[in-house]
Enzyme design. Structure first.
Site, PDB file in Angstrom:
ATOM      1  N   LYS A  53      33.166 -29.102 -44.931  1.00  0.00           N
ATOM      2  CA  LYS A  53      33.442 -30.520 -44.668  1.00  0.00           C
ATOM      3  C   LYS A  53      34.398 -31.081 -45.721  1.00  0.00           C
ATOM      4  CE  LYS A  53      28.659 -30.909 -43.110  1.00  0.00           C
ATOM      5  NZ  LYS A  53      27.314 -31.284 -43.599  1.00  0.00           N
TER       6      LYS A  53
ATOM      7  N   THR B 149      27.796 -25.337 -45.403  1.00  0.00           N
ATOM      8  CA  THR B 149      28.713 -25.970 -44.468  1.00  0.00           C
ATOM      9  C   THR B 149      29.289 -27.224 -45.112  1.00  0.00           C
ATOM     10  OG1 THR B 149      26.782 -27.045 -43.475  1.00  0.00           O
ATOM     11  CG2 THR B 149      27.712 -25.138 -42.312  1.00  0.00           C
TER      12      THR B 149
ATOM     13  N   LYS C 177      24.080 -32.214 -51.587  1.00  0.00           N
ATOM     14  CA  LYS C 177      23.352 -31.173 -50.861  1.00  0.00           C
ATOM     15  C   LYS C 177      21.905 -31.287 -51.296  1.00  0.00           C
ATOM     16  CE  LYS C 177      26.166 -28.054 -52.742  1.00  0.00           C
ATOM     17  NZ  LYS C 177      26.503 -27.173 -51.626  1.00  0.00           N
ATOM     18  N   ARG C 178      20.962 -30.594 -50.612  1.00  0.00           N
ATOM     19  CA  ARG C 178      19.591 -30.616 -51.062  1.00  0.00           C
ATOM     20  C   ARG C 178      19.507 -30.182 -52.526  1.00  0.00           C
ATOM     21  NH1 ARG C 178      15.506 -31.642 -47.108  1.00  0.00           N
ATOM     22  NH2 ARG C 178      14.132 -31.239 -48.864  1.00  0.00           N
TER      23      ARG C 178
ATOM     24  N   LYS D 145      21.056 -23.919 -56.000  1.00  0.00           N
ATOM     25  CA  LYS D 145      22.329 -24.611 -55.813  1.00  0.00           C
ATOM     26  C   LYS D 145      22.925 -25.072 -57.156  1.00  0.00           C
ATOM     27  CE  LYS D 145      21.150 -26.190 -51.111  1.00  0.00           C
ATOM     28  NZ  LYS D 145      22.302 -25.890 -50.228  1.00  0.00           N
TER      29      LYS D 145
ATOM     30  N   HIS E 154      19.098 -17.210 -41.981  1.00  0.00           N
ATOM     31  CA  HIS E 154      19.772 -18.245 -42.763  1.00  0.00           C
ATOM     32  C   HIS E 154      19.590 -18.117 -44.263  1.00  0.00           C
ATOM     33  CE1 HIS E 154      21.288 -21.051 -39.670  1.00  0.00           C
ATOM     34  NE2 HIS E 154      20.317 -20.523 -38.939  1.00  0.00           N
TER      35      HIS E 154
HETATM   36  C1  LIG Z   1      26.412 -30.597 -44.213  1.00  0.00           C
HETATM   37  C2  LIG Z   1      25.178 -31.190 -44.719  1.00  0.00           C
HETATM   38  C3  LIG Z   1      24.294 -30.438 -45.492  1.00  0.00           C
HETATM   39  C4  LIG Z   1      24.576 -29.013 -45.889  1.00  0.00           C
HETATM   40  O1  LIG Z   1      25.267 -29.012 -47.117  1.00  0.00           O
HETATM   41  P1  LIG Z   1      25.376 -27.707 -48.013  1.00  0.00           P
HETATM   42  O2  LIG Z   1      26.265 -28.128 -49.134  1.00  0.00           O
HETATM   43  O3  LIG Z   1      26.030 -26.673 -47.151  1.00  0.00           O
HETATM   44  O4  LIG Z   1      24.015 -27.350 -48.441  1.00  0.00           O
HETATM   45  C5  LIG Z   1      23.157 -31.044 -45.969  1.00  0.00           C
HETATM   46  N1  LIG Z   1      22.876 -32.337 -45.689  1.00  0.00           N
HETATM   47  C6  LIG Z   1      23.699 -33.085 -44.949  1.00  0.00           C
HETATM   48  C7  LIG Z   1      23.342 -34.508 -44.697  1.00  0.00           C
HETATM   49  C8  LIG Z   1      24.871 -32.554 -44.442  1.00  0.00           C
HETATM   50  O5  LIG Z   1      25.676 -33.308 -43.695  1.00  0.00           O
END
Ligand SMILES: *Cc1c(COP(=O)(O)O)cnc(C)c1O
Length: 843
Positions: free
Chosen positions: A681, A677, A569-570, A575, A378
């Site tokens: 979304k 991911t 995101k985190r 990032k 990952h």
């Molecule tokens: C989808 C999702 C992530 C992943 O987001 P990235 O932008 O791909 O890092 C992290 N936290 C939550 C709550 C999510 O639903």
């Protein structure tokens, strides 16, 4: 004039939410009242909102039970190949609405609760998130469970039932503060404890080599108590199982030699054993080498493998019961997928079972293990790679260390034969890293012990072959594969954005929900004014709804006509939330300089958790809140620019904000985000992407057309070239006046008037030690953002681009991802067939 529809009436019109037949509704009402009475032991005079939620959850749960039993019975009788998805994280979020969607019960439940004088959305909001994950990796596991059930695979998710999931984030004076996530406090209606299947897990002790074989003795035992959660497929009557283990001290724990006074202490010490499943480690993309974490990793693996072997041995073919005596056909009947290296101990543990319990030869055992296991990588970030100190291992898992040494000896022997005299190669490829402290490289263990190794987006899979795992690719090219990540369209469209799901269904039918590739049929309608109008209207409704939510829960007022520019995101340096910050400050300075220009109004929202021990990430949050404090209160700026930090980003908040977003920020340094991911979304929910050529962004641009994304910045090759030539942040700082101004403001206390040097660490990183080259992409990013602002002024063109994006989303269904895992790694065939429903659909 016709009365406007209520929210409840609006939802009723939507067919993707299932039909609300009269009998159905009346049954639901009866059962709801029955549960309120018999399960909750309440009547309507004293029932709380939470009682109503539990009554509804139990009513819906009843519809799973018959299907769950039937599905498992079906597996027992047909004995298909099983796939075991092993993961330290399952970031499930809420379960009620997902169950209603997959069982087509949503409209009926909505109508039933309405007739009972209740608001279903309000009840849904009482459910706690199952936050047993950090971010993308854990959420991927959850999406995969949905897809495996929807594709009729005999699949099991195996993990840990953490008593405390990912912490709740509070923002206090602009800083992140963590609170414990006591998600089980009111009980969890979706799980079923199975104490009858409790399994012992051993730790510590020592190894005895005797003439009868190897014995691991004098161990401490902790029991693994399984809790099962049903995982329904999408309208196919399949219900799979997610089994999470909870740690339980044995009755005789520490009591063997107790004396007076020792008894009380022994009982109190039961906590020590039970701490194994107490709390999720809150690190995303970061390895913390703590003994408790290693215990967690072995705990889930040891308990799960006992289950796998027992189920394999007791399987029944057709109608003749066969108890399998040896494990030589295990790889034909079982696939084990390792979600990152976290469950890597499955490899030495299965070896241990085969060698020490089943008395197989090493060669036979190794063949079984490698044909059964497969590993998903990952990340390439070095700080995230698991490298366990040998001392820890020696102490906690002495037999496993011996087995790993033997795996390594044979592995290095093979490499030495292939490359005589190449000692550096042996050092690079060893499972044991030399140094001050010897360490086990868990990724190397996984590659050697698996028949398939995959990355999670094409660019990432190429990068691991060319860099991180180059030597391994050279000797075993056939092992290396790509499986681009995906998301489940059930949760991430039908459930969170029913309006959009319906608008799409009106044009191309409902089948796209299980076959997302059909979204390309929308291309027929890109110039259709009615579709453009409908899509824009849904987005506006979602924005209004989210604005109301923010106002109600966070007392902030935002302009719903502004562009919702979102990065959730985190929080992590790679990032590049800091790049977003620099854009915000640049916009602010421009508006201040020319207040009368026709600026495109933006509401910039950033959300995400920082790992509690990650100082820089916490300071990044403080910077965002500080910039917000200045920008949001500047009268000259007004509502043309607002900066909101979204507190406590989690699955449920994602479901609310993503459908309301116009612009999705996916701006990691090229080569650092394995897939992402979140990006998918947003794309599926009608946001446009501003992003780098990183992770799955590359494939999103390929699917939607690069002209339909806002792609900017360095490519991986540019980043590599810069690493060779040297990155000089000061050069950008001195050359680009707007960048210099922004940095001088951060460094000079413009955003922290009470403490001018508050952000000195961030300034120092950006100017002198920036691994992620924020300044190198600054100019390209700002120019790209200018294009975004210009297009937003033309709503029709904007929405057309949105339609191209939605139409290009087909590839990013986790159904596609899972079908590829099934065929190309697990040797299984996915199917959209329904299995028969139980006679009483409620059972
Ligand atoms: C989808 C999702 C992530 C992943 O987001 P990235 O932008 O791909 O890092 C992290 N936290 C939550 C709550 C999510 O639903």
């Amino acid at each position: 004039m016709p009365k406007p529809l209520t929210d409840q009436e609006k939802r009723k019109q939507i067919s993707v939410r299932g039909l609300a037949g009269v009998e159905n509704v009346s049954d639901l009402k009866t059962n709801f009242n029955r549960h309120l009475h018999f399960t909750l032991v309440k009547d309507r005079n004293v029932a709380t909102k939470r009682d109503y939620y539990f009554a509804l959850a139990n009513t819906v749960r009843d519809h799973l039970v018959g299907r769950w039993i039937r599905t498992q019975q079906h597996y027992y009788e047909k004995d298909p190949k099983r796939v075991y998805y092993l993961s330290l994280e399952f970031y499930m979020g809420r379960t009620l609405q997902n169950t209603m969607v997959n069982l087509a019960l949503e409209n009926a439940c909505d109508e039933a609760t309405y007739q009972l004088g209740l608001d279903m959305e309000e009840l849904q909001d009482i459910e706690e998130d199952a936050g047993l994950g950090n971010g993308g990796l854990g959420r991927l596991a959850a999406c995969f469970l949905d897809s495996m059930a929807s594709l009729g695979l005999a699949a099991y998710g195996y993990g840990i039932r953490y008593e405390f999931g990912i912490f709740n984030q509070k923002i206090v004076n602009g800083w992140q503060v963590e609170e414990a996530d006591d998600w089980l406090r009111y009980g969890n209606p979706w799980e079923k404890a199975r104490p009858e299947y409790m399994r012992p897990v051993h730790f510590y002790g020592r190894v005895e080599h005797t003439p009868e074989g190897v014995k691991w003795v004098d161990t401490q035992v902790v029991l693994a108590l399984p809790y099962d959660t049903p995982v329904p497929g999408y309208r196919n009557n399949v219900v799979n199982t997610m089994r999470l283990w909870s740690a339980k001290a044995p009755c005789d724990f520490n009591l063997k030699d107790f004396n007076v006074g020792g008894y009380i202490q022994a009982v109190l010490d039961r906590n020590l054993a039970e701490n194994i499943s107490r709390v999720l480690y809150p690190n995303d993309n970061f390895f913390e080498g703590k003994e408790l974490r290693l215990k967690q990793e072995y705990f889930v693996v040891a308990a799960t493998l006992q289950d796998i072997v027992r189920r394999f041995k007791s399987s029944k073919f057709g109608s003749t019961e066969v108890v399998r005596v040896d494990l030589s056909t295990l790889p034909d009947k079982v696939a084990i997928q390792l979600n990152d290296t976290h469950p890597a101990l499955a490899i030495p543990e299965l070896m241990r079972i085969l060698l020490d319990t089943e008395h197989q030869t090493w060669e036979k055992a190794w063949d079984i293990v490698t044909r059964t296991c497969a590993y998903t990588n990952h990340t390439v970030l070095p700080e995230a790679l698991e490298r366990w100190p040998i001392d820890l291992f020696q102490n906690l898992l002495p037999r496993h260390l011996e087995i790993i040494f033997e795996i390594n000896r044979r592995h290095l022997e093979r490499i030495a034969n292939l490359y005589p005299g190449d000692h550096d190669r042996l050092r690079r490829m060893s499972l044991v890293e030399e140094g001050d402290q010897k360490k086990i490289n868990m990724a190397h263990l996984c590659i050697v012990g698996s028949h398939a190794v995959n990355g999670v987006a094409r660019i990432h899979s190429d990068i691991i072959k060319a860099t991180l795992f180059k030597d391994f690719y050279e000797v075993d090219p056939h092992k290396f594969q790509n499986k681009t990540n995906g998301i489940t369209p059930r949760r991430w469209l039908v459930m969170c954005n029913p309006g959009l799901a319906e608008v799409i269904a009106e044009r191309i039918g409902e089948d796209y929900i299980r076959d997302l590739g059909q979204l390309k049929n929308l291309l027929e309608f890109v110039d259709d004014d009615s579709l453009i109008r409908d899509i824009a209207k849904i987005k506006q409704e979602n924005k209004l709804k989210f604005s109301a939510y923010l106002e109600e829960h966070y007392k902030v007022k935002i302009n719903p006509n502004s562009m919702f520019d979102v990065q959730v995101k985190r929080i992590h340096e790679y990032k590049r939330q800091l790049l977003n910050c620099l854009h915000i400050i640049t916009l602010y300075n421009r508006i201040k300089k020319e207040p009368n220009k026709n600026w495109t109004p933006r509401t910039i929202m950033i959300g995400g958790k920082a790992a509690p021990g990650y100082h820089t990430a916490k300071l990044i949050i403080r910077l965002i809140t500080a910039v917000g404090d200045i920008v949001n209160h500047d009268e000259v700026v007004g509502d043309r620019l607002k900066v909101i930090f979204l507190e406590n980003y989690k699955v449920t908040l994602a479901e609310k904000i993503i459908p309301a977003s116009d612009l999705s920020e996916q701006i990691s340094t090229a080569g650092t985000e394995a897939s992402g991911t979140g990006n998918m979304k947003f794309m599926l929910n009608g946001a446009l992407t501003i992003g780098t050529m990183d992770g799955a962004n590359v494939e999103m641009a390929e699917e939607a057309g690069e002209e339909n994304l806002f792609i900017f910045g360095m490519r991986v090759d540019d980043v590599d070239a810069m690493d060779k030539s040297g990155y000089d942040a000061m050069e950008y700082y001195n050359r680009i006046p707007e960048l210099k101004l922004a940095m001088d403001q951060i460094a000079g206390g413009y955003f922290s008037p009470d403490q001018h040097d508050l952000f000195k660490d961030i300034v120092n990183i950006l100017l002198h030690h920036d691994r992620f080259k924020v300044f190198a992409d600054y100019e390209a990013y700002i120019k790209c953002q200018d294009k975004v602002s210009a297009l937003y002024k033309n709503p029709k063109e904007w929405t057309k681009m949105v339609i191209h994006n939605i139409a290009g989303c087909g590839k990013f269904s986790s159904d596609r991802t899972i079908a590829q895992y099934a065929r190309e790694i697990w040797g299984m065939e996915p199917s959209l067939e329904r299995i028969p429903a139980p006679d009483d659909p409620r059972q």
